[in-house]
Scaffold this motif. Structure first.
Motif, PDB file in Angstrom:
ATOM      1  N   ALA A 196      45.303  29.136  39.960  1.00 34.33           N
ATOM      2  CA  ALA A 196      44.645  27.974  39.364  1.00 34.33           C
ATOM      3  C   ALA A 196      43.756  28.353  38.192  1.00 34.33           C
ATOM      4  CB  ALA A 196      43.818  27.244  40.433  1.00 34.33           C
ATOM      5  N   LEU A 197      43.221  29.581  38.200  1.00 33.05           N
ATOM      6  CA  LEU A 197      42.349  30.017  37.105  1.00 33.05           C
ATOM      7  C   LEU A 197      43.058  30.962  36.131  1.00 33.05           C
ATOM      8  CD1 LEU A 197      38.899  30.673  38.839  1.00 33.05           C
ATOM      9  CD2 LEU A 197      39.771  28.589  37.782  1.00 33.05           C
ATOM     10  N   ALA A 198      44.287  31.374  36.460  1.00 35.49           N
ATOM     11  CA  ALA A 198      44.963  32.406  35.684  1.00 35.49           C
ATOM     12  C   ALA A 198      45.211  32.059  34.215  1.00 35.49           C
ATOM     13  CB  ALA A 198      46.278  32.777  36.368  1.00 35.49           C
ATOM     14  N   PRO A 199      45.502  30.815  33.834  1.00 34.99           N
ATOM     15  CA  PRO A 199      45.691  30.561  32.400  1.00 34.99           C
ATOM     16  C   PRO A 199      44.459  30.908  31.559  1.00 34.99           C
ATOM     17  CG  PRO A 199      46.620  28.775  33.686  1.00 34.99           C
ATOM     18  CD  PRO A 199      45.865  29.640  34.648  1.00 34.99           C
ATOM     19  N   TYR A 200      43.261  30.676  32.110  1.00 35.08           N
ATOM     20  CA  TYR A 200      42.033  30.990  31.384  1.00 35.08           C
ATOM     21  C   TYR A 200      41.519  32.381  31.703  1.00 35.08           C
ATOM     22  CZ  TYR A 200      41.413  26.188  29.753  1.00 35.08           C
ATOM     23  OH  TYR A 200      41.563  24.968  29.119  1.00 35.08           O
ATOM     24  N   LEU A 210      37.213  38.602  37.721  1.00 35.46           N
ATOM     25  CA  LEU A 210      38.251  37.885  36.991  1.00 35.46           C
ATOM     26  C   LEU A 210      37.835  37.851  35.534  1.00 35.46           C
ATOM     27  CD1 LEU A 210      38.967  34.845  39.356  1.00 35.46           C
ATOM     28  CD2 LEU A 210      40.214  37.006  39.217  1.00 35.46           C
ATOM     29  N   GLU A 211      38.727  38.227  34.648  1.00 36.22           N
ATOM     30  CA  GLU A 211      38.421  38.286  33.224  1.00 36.22           C
ATOM     31  C   GLU A 211      39.456  37.486  32.432  1.00 36.22           C
ATOM     32  OE1 GLU A 211      35.839  39.457  31.870  1.00 36.22           O
ATOM     33  OE2 GLU A 211      35.029  41.084  33.104  1.00 36.22           O
ATOM     34  N   ALA A 263      42.155  38.616  47.599  1.00 36.19           N
ATOM     35  CA  ALA A 263      42.539  37.301  48.128  1.00 36.19           C
ATOM     36  C   ALA A 263      41.661  36.905  49.316  1.00 36.19           C
ATOM     37  CB  ALA A 263      44.006  37.308  48.533  1.00 36.19           C
ATOM     38  N   ASP A 264      41.353  37.859  50.192  1.00 33.83           N
ATOM     39  CA  ASP A 264      40.526  37.549  51.364  1.00 33.83           C
ATOM     40  C   ASP A 264      39.136  37.063  50.953  1.00 33.83           C
ATOM     41  OD1 ASP A 264      42.547  38.169  53.090  1.00 33.83           O
ATOM     42  OD2 ASP A 264      41.775  40.158  53.630  1.00 33.83           O
ATOM     43  N   VAL A 265      38.534  37.749  49.997  1.00 30.43           N
ATOM     44  CA  VAL A 265      37.193  37.361  49.557  1.00 30.43           C
ATOM     45  C   VAL A 265      37.213  35.969  48.926  1.00 30.43           C
ATOM     46  CG1 VAL A 265      35.355  37.875  47.879  1.00 30.43           C
ATOM     47  CG2 VAL A 265      36.343  39.713  49.266  1.00 30.43           C
ATOM     48  N   LEU A 266      38.184  35.713  48.067  1.00 26.14           N
ATOM     49  CA  LEU A 266      38.253  34.418  47.400  1.00 26.14           C
ATOM     50  C   LEU A 266      38.582  33.297  48.389  1.00 26.14           C
ATOM     51  CD1 LEU A 266      40.081  35.465  44.106  1.00 26.14           C
ATOM     52  CD2 LEU A 266      37.688  34.783  44.352  1.00 26.14           C
ATOM     53  N   ALA A 267      39.441  33.563  49.353  1.00 24.49           N
ATOM     54  CA  ALA A 267      39.775  32.546  50.366  1.00 24.49           C
ATOM     55  C   ALA A 267      38.537  32.198  51.189  1.00 24.49           C
ATOM     56  CB  ALA A 267      40.901  33.048  51.265  1.00 24.49           C
ATOM     57  N   ALA A 290      34.359  27.076  37.995  1.00 26.12           N
ATOM     58  CA  ALA A 290      35.064  27.752  39.084  1.00 26.12           C
ATOM     59  C   ALA A 290      35.106  29.264  38.871  1.00 26.12           C
ATOM     60  CB  ALA A 290      36.473  27.198  39.214  1.00 26.12           C
ATOM     61  N   LEU A 291      35.263  29.693  37.632  1.00 25.85           N
ATOM     62  CA  LEU A 291      35.328  31.120  37.321  1.00 25.85           C
ATOM     63  C   LEU A 291      34.002  31.806  37.643  1.00 25.85           C
ATOM     64  CD1 LEU A 291      36.782  33.555  36.166  1.00 25.85           C
ATOM     65  CD2 LEU A 291      36.249  32.723  33.865  1.00 25.85           C
ATOM     66  N   ALA A 292      32.907  31.166  37.295  1.00 26.22           N
ATOM     67  CA  ALA A 292      31.589  31.732  37.616  1.00 26.22           C
ATOM     68  C   ALA A 292      31.421  31.862  39.125  1.00 26.22           C
ATOM     69  CB  ALA A 292      30.492  30.862  37.020  1.00 26.22           C
ATOM     70  N   ARG A 293      31.880  30.866  39.865  1.00 24.38           N
ATOM     71  CA  ARG A 293      31.746  30.897  41.326  1.00 24.38           C
ATOM     72  C   ARG A 293      32.635  31.984  41.929  1.00 24.38           C
ATOM     73  NH1 ARG A 293      33.814  27.966  45.766  1.00 24.38           N
ATOM     74  NH2 ARG A 293      35.201  26.709  44.438  1.00 24.38           N
ATOM     75  N   ALA A 294      33.839  32.145  41.390  1.00 23.07           N
ATOM     76  CA  ALA A 294      34.751  33.178  41.893  1.00 23.07           C
ATOM     77  C   ALA A 294      34.182  34.569  41.651  1.00 23.07           C
ATOM     78  CB  ALA A 294      36.112  33.035  41.229  1.00 23.07           C
ATOM     79  N   ASN A 295      33.646  34.806  40.454  1.00 17.49           N
ATOM     80  CA  ASN A 295      33.109  36.126  40.158  1.00 17.49           C
ATOM     81  C   ASN A 295      31.839  36.422  40.953  1.00 17.49           C
ATOM     82  OD1 ASN A 295      35.023  37.272  38.465  1.00 17.49           O
ATOM     83  ND2 ASN A 295      34.214  36.254  36.651  1.00 17.49           N
ATOM     84  N   GLU A 296      31.083  35.392  41.265  1.00 21.80           N
ATOM     85  CA  GLU A 296      29.920  35.594  42.135  1.00 21.80           C
ATOM     86  C   GLU A 296      30.376  36.042  43.528  1.00 21.80           C
ATOM     87  OE1 GLU A 296      25.935  33.203  43.712  1.00 21.80           O
ATOM     88  OE2 GLU A 296      27.436  32.168  42.489  1.00 21.80           O
ATOM     89  N   ALA A 297      31.433  35.414  44.039  1.00 18.34           N
ATOM     90  CA  ALA A 297      31.961  35.801  45.350  1.00 18.34           C
ATOM     91  C   ALA A 297      32.514  37.217  45.328  1.00 18.34           C
ATOM     92  CB  ALA A 297      33.040  34.813  45.782  1.00 18.34           C
TER      93      ALA A 297
END
Length: 300
Positions: free
Chosen positions: A180-184, A198-199, A235-239, A281-288
């Protein structure tokens, strides 16, 4: 002419900015240097205590972005009455330059031999107030004509991945975990002494993906996947953080590339809202992902 991307190291009206630079700034170069050295002294007193180490290196090494941001804030909050005598003329020159229509903004790009750099572009003068962040012993402040500085835009996500490998000694993989975030954010970077990320969440790179119809993202998403063990850990951390992850790298790759095509074909119809939602969403994912620390001597 193509409009500027956020922080793109390029000048739109070079002729006018050159005239204003020659008229207002070049006669006061020693005072400008004194001004930025004074500001840098205040920044060091704060940042040096707040972040004495970054990725295992002592301040100011690797702190180009932090110093650049702090410099912008210091300029906005500056009280000219508190300046030392040597810096007063530098501040006055900047004020005259801006009043006459001179432009000033923070830029980010690639500088040969020094990697990814943040600096201040004032007219046609590049002011690097964190020169010593790339190598110990360099003078902290450098004022260089932009045409001679060699600061160029990062070309695409493949170029970014190569620079991350050189600058940060990072291992970089395609983002097949979170389609879902891969295009950006089409890359997953493991930075020694840091964490998995994620970069690239730099405003320039996000806008570049969008402007180029996500072809830059698709090119790196087509690269070979990370190992199954690494995929599972990310994947486990993001899930656990509430994200919908791909069941495996093969399906994640297909879904990510399909989204790139969808976003390209949708054009500008829903781009603004999607862009803002993605950044959140990207900021939240990288925080996790900060819980996934990378050993200082190896990126796994």
């Amino acid at each position: 002419m193509m409009s500027l991307l956020p922080h793109e190291p390029r000048i739109l009206d070079t002729a006018r900015q050159q005239v204003l630079t020659e008229r207002c700034l070049l006669p006061e170069l020693p005072a400008l240097r004194a001004l930025f050295l004074h500001l840098r002294g205040g920044i060091d007193a704060t940042l040096g205590q707040r972040q004495p180490l970054k990725l295992g290196k002592p301040y100011p090494l690797g702190c180009c972005a932090e110093i650049s941001l702090a410099l912008q804030q210091a300029l906005r909050e500056l009280d000219p009455a508190q300046l030392p005598p040597a810096a007063i003329a530098g501040h006055a020159a900047l004020a005259r330059f801006q009043a006459a229509g001179g432009t000033s903004r923070r830029v980010w790009g690639y500088q040969r031999g020094r990697g990814m750099r943040h600096a201040l572009l004032v007219g046609t003068l590049l002011i690097d107030a964190a020169q010593d962040s790339s190598a110990a012993g360099l003078p902290p402040v450098a004022l260089t004509p932009f045409a001679q500085a060699g600061l160029a835009p990062v070309r695409d996500h493949r170029h970014f991945a190569l620079l991350a490998g050189t600058d940060w000694q990072a291992h970089v993989y395609p983002n097949h975990v979170l389609p879902a975030l891969a295009p950006y954010a089409p890359l997953v970077a493991l930075v020694p002494g840091g964490s998995v990320r994620l970069e690239a969440d730099a405003p320039y790179m996000l806008a570049l993906a969008r402007r180029d119809g996500f072809s830059s993202s698709a090119a790196v998403l087509a690269m070979p996947s990370m190992t199954a063990a690494l995929f599972g850990a990310v994947a486990d951390v993001l899930a656990q953080a509430g994200f919908t992850v791909a069941p495996d790298a093969l399906q994640g790759k297909a879904a990510a590339l399909d989204l790139c095509r969808q976003y390209r074909d949708a054009g500008a119809r829903t781009a603004d809202a999607r862009h803002q939602a993605t950044m959140t969403a990207l900021a939240r994912a990288n925080e996790a992902l900060q819980v996934l620390r990378v050993a200082a001597q190896s990126a796994g």
